[in-house]
Design an enzyme around this catalytic site. Structure first.
Site, PDB file in Angstrom:
ATOM      1  N   SER A 190     -13.756  13.803   1.663  1.00 50.29           N
ATOM      2  CA  SER A 190     -14.460  15.069   1.514  1.00 50.29           C
ATOM      3  C   SER A 190     -14.237  16.026   2.691  1.00 50.29           C
ATOM      4  O   SER A 190     -14.586  17.201   2.601  1.00 50.29           O
ATOM      5  CB  SER A 190     -15.967  14.819   1.366  1.00 50.29           C
ATOM      6  OG  SER A 190     -16.504  14.221   2.534  1.00 50.29           O
TER       7      SER A 190
ATOM      8  N   LYS B 229     -17.359  19.858  10.565  1.00 45.97           N
ATOM      9  CA  LYS B 229     -17.567  19.832   9.116  1.00 45.97           C
ATOM     10  C   LYS B 229     -18.902  20.478   8.765  1.00 45.97           C
ATOM     11  O   LYS B 229     -19.868  20.395   9.528  1.00 45.97           O
ATOM     12  CB  LYS B 229     -17.509  18.374   8.644  1.00 45.97           C
ATOM     13  CG  LYS B 229     -17.493  18.160   7.148  1.00 45.97           C
ATOM     14  CD  LYS B 229     -17.323  16.667   6.858  1.00 45.97           C
ATOM     15  CE  LYS B 229     -17.340  16.352   5.377  1.00 45.97           C
ATOM     16  NZ  LYS B 229     -17.144  14.897   5.132  1.00 45.97           N
TER      17      LYS B 229
ATOM     18  N   SER C 143     -13.623   9.559   3.586  1.00 51.27           N
ATOM     19  CA  SER C 143     -13.665  11.017   3.703  1.00 51.27           C
ATOM     20  C   SER C 143     -12.999  11.587   4.944  1.00 51.27           C
ATOM     21  O   SER C 143     -12.756  12.794   5.014  1.00 51.27           O
ATOM     22  CB  SER C 143     -15.114  11.515   3.633  1.00 51.27           C
ATOM     23  OG  SER C 143     -15.583  11.437   2.314  1.00 51.27           O
TER      24      SER C 143
END
Length: 314
Positions: free
Chosen positions: A154, A76, A178
């Protein structure tokens, strides 16, 4: 090959090379008909191919650092990665100084020989569960792409990459869903470990007291392996299969979490409970009083009042 174990077995037998695994993943990322362009904020194609060739050479010499050496993964965009900035899905930080070292979670994956394909897109600064990013684009969920369904956030890019075989899994983060939300919306597995099980050093924070580093992948076994590696286990053991019969599962009684559940989701949830019960699992209802306070807490941004402990005055 669907899972990390499949790739490891193919590498061990010589049926495939790390370079071939990485090339296949990079081809999917580069496919103009796919979601690679909005799934990644940066692709490390040259470095990934070089690392894959190095792992092939080490395996040929009997010196591979682990059975997973050469298997491609993603990280990420909020993890520090040596030589790269850490924008966290923003344009504000896209020209920030490059990190001088990998975040511990990333370093632990590299130490096992996993190959980092690139940095996956995310909600800017991880501040939403929808998956929208106005700067780098919003990758579409693999379900109903013609409509353009949101991927969840997210860790949106990590989930889409795993679902579309752009790597065998990836690192995400989870504060309030997330990893789990995009996994659910993209049909993969996302896991939030206990906070602090995995170091959050070198991870741009949202809420340091609640942030967790967790994996997203195509199976529970893949996530269990990645979790063990990033938690610091040098020689993780495969997940042992355990019977469902006799398993005790807790289910909160009706709360605001389920009151407005979509009918399709509710029906699928009930089917899952029925299948677990039929297989011998014990599902026990219990109460979590604090859940009743959360709607009011979320509306004001405050914290619930402390509950008096045993033997204390209210």
């Amino acid at each position: 090959m669907q899972h990390i174990a499949d790739a490891a077995a193919a590498l061990a037998s010589g049926r495939i090379s790390a370079e071939a695994l990485v090339d296949a993943a990079l081809d999917r990322i580069a496919d103009p008909a796919g979601e690679g362009g909005s799934t990644f904020t940066a692709v490390h194609a040259k470095a990934a191919r070089a690392e894959a060739r190095a792992m092939d050479a080490l395996r040929h010499a009997g010196r591979a650092p682990s059975p997973w050496a050469g298997i491609p993964l993603t990280i990420k965009d909020l993890f520090d990665e040596h030589g790269h900035p850490t924008p966290a899905g923003s344009v504000v930080l896209k020209d920030a100084p490059a990190a001088t070292q990998d975040a511990p979670a990333v370093a632990r994956l590299r130490r096992q020989g996993f190959v980092v394909l690139g940095r996956t897109n995310m909600v800017e600064f991880a501040f939403s569960g929808l998956g929208v990013n106005p700067h780098y684009g919003t990758p579409r969920s693999p379900w109903d792409r013609a409509t353009g369904r949101l991927p969840g956030g997210s860790s949106s890019g990590a989930a889409v990459a795993a679902a579309d075989h752009m790597g065998f899994g990836g690192l995400g983060t989870d504060t309030g869903g997330s990893c789990r939300v995009p996994a659910a919306l993209c049909g993969v597995v996302g896991y939030k470990p206990t906070a602090k099980r995995v170091p959050i050093t070198g991870v741009l924070p949202l809420a340091p007291s609640l942030d967790s580093v967790g994996p997203l992948a195509r199976s529970v076994a893949c996530c269990a392996l990645l979790d063990a590696v990033i938690a610091g286990e040098e020689r993780p053991n495969p997940v042992a299969h355990r019977p469902v019969a006799g398993l005790r599962l807790g289910l909160p009684r009706r709360t605001f979490l389920t009151d407005d559940m979509d009918t399709t989701v509710s029906n699928a949830f009930q089917r899952a409970l029925s299948r677990l019960s039929a297989a011998g699992a014990r599902i026990e209802l219990f109460d979590i009083p604090e859940l009743a306070e959360l709607p009011a807490v979320n509306a004001t941004g405050a914290s619930p009042p402390a509950r008096p402990g045993p033997g204390t005055a209210a």
